[in-house]
Design a protein around this motif. Structure first.
Motif, PDB file in Angstrom:
ATOM      1  N   VAL A  17       0.829  -1.215   0.000  1.00 32.04           N
ATOM      2  CA  VAL A  17       0.000   0.000   0.000  1.00 32.04           C
ATOM      3  C   VAL A  17       0.863   1.265   0.000  1.00 32.04           C
ATOM      4  O   VAL A  17       0.616   2.200  -0.772  1.00 32.04           O
ATOM      5  CB  VAL A  17      -0.968  -0.001   1.210  1.00 32.04           C
ATOM      6  N   PHE A  65      -7.626  -1.458   4.753  1.00 30.55           N
ATOM      7  CA  PHE A  65      -8.606  -0.675   3.988  1.00 30.55           C
ATOM      8  C   PHE A  65      -8.504   0.809   4.332  1.00 30.55           C
ATOM      9  O   PHE A  65      -8.484   1.664   3.451  1.00 30.55           O
ATOM     10  CB  PHE A  65     -10.031  -1.156   4.307  1.00 30.55           C
ATOM     11  N   LEU A  66      -8.452   1.085   5.641  1.00 29.12           N
ATOM     12  CA  LEU A  66      -8.456   2.480   6.068  1.00 29.12           C
ATOM     13  C   LEU A  66      -7.188   3.197   5.582  1.00 29.12           C
ATOM     14  O   LEU A  66      -7.239   4.374   5.226  1.00 29.12           O
ATOM     15  CB  LEU A  66      -8.579   2.573   7.594  1.00 29.12           C
ATOM     16  N   MET A  67      -6.066   2.467   5.526  1.00 27.29           N
ATOM     17  CA  MET A  67      -4.819   3.058   5.041  1.00 27.29           C
ATOM     18  C   MET A  67      -4.836   3.181   3.516  1.00 27.29           C
ATOM     19  O   MET A  67      -4.518   4.241   2.966  1.00 27.29           O
ATOM     20  CB  MET A  67      -3.632   2.201   5.515  1.00 27.29           C
ATOM     21  N   LEU A  68      -5.234   2.131   2.835  1.00 26.32           N
ATOM     22  CA  LEU A  68      -5.232   2.145   1.363  1.00 26.32           C
ATOM     23  C   LEU A  68      -6.212   3.187   0.817  1.00 26.32           C
ATOM     24  O   LEU A  68      -5.882   3.931  -0.113  1.00 26.32           O
ATOM     25  CB  LEU A  68      -5.606   0.756   0.826  1.00 26.32           C
ATOM     26  N   LEU A  69      -7.414   3.248   1.385  1.00 26.07           N
ATOM     27  CA  LEU A  69      -8.462   4.110   0.827  1.00 26.07           C
ATOM     28  C   LEU A  69      -8.385   5.543   1.370  1.00 26.07           C
ATOM     29  O   LEU A  69      -8.453   6.506   0.612  1.00 26.07           O
ATOM     30  CB  LEU A  69      -9.847   3.508   1.113  1.00 26.07           C
ATOM     31  N   ASN A  70      -8.229   5.677   2.707  1.00 27.57           N
ATOM     32  CA  ASN A  70      -8.272   7.009   3.320  1.00 27.57           C
ATOM     33  C   ASN A  70      -6.905   7.518   3.762  1.00 27.57           C
ATOM     34  O   ASN A  70      -6.775   8.679   4.122  1.00 27.57           O
ATOM     35  CB  ASN A  70      -9.209   7.005   4.534  1.00 27.57           C
ATOM     36  N   GLY A  71      -5.917   6.630   3.807  1.00 26.37           N
ATOM     37  CA  GLY A  71      -4.590   7.049   4.248  1.00 26.37           C
ATOM     38  C   GLY A  71      -4.495   7.328   5.734  1.00 26.37           C
ATOM     39  O   GLY A  71      -3.662   8.109   6.173  1.00 26.37           O
ATOM     40  N   ARG A  72      -5.370   6.664   6.528  1.00 28.24           N
ATOM     41  CA  ARG A  72      -5.374   6.917   7.970  1.00 28.24           C
ATOM     42  C   ARG A  72      -5.026   5.651   8.756  1.00 28.24           C
ATOM     43  O   ARG A  72      -5.364   4.536   8.352  1.00 28.24           O
ATOM     44  CB  ARG A  72      -6.747   7.409   8.434  1.00 28.24           C
ATOM     45  N   VAL A  73      -4.377   5.863   9.903  1.00 26.69           N
ATOM     46  CA  VAL A  73      -4.037   4.761  10.808  1.00 26.69           C
ATOM     47  C   VAL A  73      -5.291   4.360  11.578  1.00 26.69           C
ATOM     48  O   VAL A  73      -5.995   5.223  12.102  1.00 26.69           O
ATOM     49  CB  VAL A  73      -2.927   5.178  11.795  1.00 26.69           C
ATOM     50  N   MET A  74      -5.558   3.052  11.638  1.00 24.66           N
ATOM     51  CA  MET A  74      -6.739   2.585  12.355  1.00 24.66           C
ATOM     52  C   MET A  74      -6.417   2.397  13.844  1.00 24.66           C
ATOM     53  O   MET A  74      -6.227   1.288  14.322  1.00 24.66           O
ATOM     54  CB  MET A  74      -7.268   1.272  11.758  1.00 24.66           C
ATOM     55  N   PRO A  82      -3.142   7.646  -0.922  1.00 28.89           N
ATOM     56  CA  PRO A  82      -4.275   6.720  -0.777  1.00 28.89           C
ATOM     57  C   PRO A  82      -5.321   6.972  -1.867  1.00 28.89           C
ATOM     58  O   PRO A  82      -5.294   8.006  -2.528  1.00 28.89           O
ATOM     59  CB  PRO A  82      -4.820   7.044   0.609  1.00 28.89           C
ATOM     60  N   ALA A  89      -7.806  -2.421   8.977  1.00 30.37           N
ATOM     61  CA  ALA A  89      -6.700  -1.458   9.092  1.00 30.37           C
ATOM     62  C   ALA A  89      -6.102  -1.158   7.717  1.00 30.37           C
ATOM     63  O   ALA A  89      -5.790  -0.012   7.392  1.00 30.37           O
ATOM     64  CB  ALA A  89      -5.626  -2.006  10.030  1.00 30.37           C
TER      65      ALA A  89
END
Lengths: 136, 142
Positions: free
Chosen positions: A61, B26-35, A67, B24
């Motif tokens: 990723v 998904f949240l990084m790949l799509l939104n770029g945020r740490v879960m 993103p 975790a």
């Protein structure tokens, strides 16, 4: 709007995963921490499964420039191991060991047992509010 | 140390953990945020423009277990380990500690360790050791 939908989806998978893993049961969490009693290694496998999937995926990723729905990856920049990190984490560990709840399961059980978990969450947030103030 | 074989759920726990890893990722790949649950929650305590996705994530976490029950066709087993006012001491310490220590089991544990963050590794060691000691003290003196 898109980032809200994806966050809702990620949250749902997280909540369902916690339930499947048995992590919404405080007695099971404490069973993992109770290494001097009857030890239930389950939580170790939760960590192993989570890290295996996330570490493998993360490697690919972060090779992307950004993103899918935002302009940049918002990753922690600090790599300093300082006193707030260690003391704060140790304080968290005391609370976690006492009741068997870390923040994820508190949120995930909010409507499963609202009479108990709503006041628990409010108290947790009060602690977080003071913690943020102490750190700033 | 004795292993509680009757309570050990290796397959469900590993699969549930893998789902947490997928979330975790998904949240990084799509939104770029740490879960990180504690960070996402405490970010809602201050005025910030990014509250909508935080709130959406929280709602998802609340809904997730109900989806699990619908799919599994079974209730979620829960036994508390503590009652009375000490529960609120625990809740307060969890909130305080994760805010001062910048993360919890999801943020430092699942996400930080996956990034090979030394800082998160130190945090995980600190909360694991203190939690194990706490449980041992409760066992011996509680």
């Amino acid at each position: 709007m898109l980032m809200m939908i994806t966050a809702l989806g990620a949250g749902t998978i997280f909540g369902a995963g916690l339930a499947l893993a048995g992590m919404l049961n405080p007695a099971k969490v404490v069973g993992f921490l109770d290494i001097f009693g009857m030890w239930d290694p389950s939580l170790g496998l939760v960590m192993a499964g989570g890290i295996l999937v996330n570490a493998t995926g993360h490697y690919f990723v972060i090779k992307r420039n950004h993103p899918v729905f935002d302009t940049r990856f918002d990753l922690p920049t600090s790599n300093i191991i300082d006193r707030p990190l260690l003391i704060g984490s140790a304080i968290f560990g005391i609370g976690w060991g006492l009741a068997g709840y870390c923040p994820g399961p508190v949120v995930a059980t909010l409507l499963l047992q609202p009479a108990d978990m709503l006041p628990f969450l409010v108290t947790l947030l009060a602690g977080a509010f003071i913690g943020r103030w102490l750190r700033s | 140390m004795e292993i509680a074989w009757a309570e050990f759920t290796p397959v469900a726990s590993f699969a549930g953990g893998a789902m947490i890893g997928v979330a975790a990722l998904f949240l990084m790949l799509l939104n770029g945020r740490v879960m990180g649950m504690s960070g996402i929650l405490s970010g809602l305590l201050v005025k910030r423009p990014d509250w909508p996705w935080r709130l959406a994530f929280v709602i998802g976490v609340i809904v997730g277990p109900f989806l699990f029950m619908a799919v599994a066709g079974a209730p979620i087993e829960r036994q508390t380990v503590m009652s009375g006012p000490l529960v609120y001491v625990a809740a307060f310490l969890v909130g305080l500690g994760t805010a001062v220590g910048s993360g919890c089991t999801s943020g430092h544990g699942i996400c930080g360790l996956s990034r090979l963050s030394l800082r998160s590794f130190a945090a995980v060691m600190a909360f694991m050791v203190s939690a194990v000691i706490t449980v041992a003290l409760v066992r011996f003196f509680g």
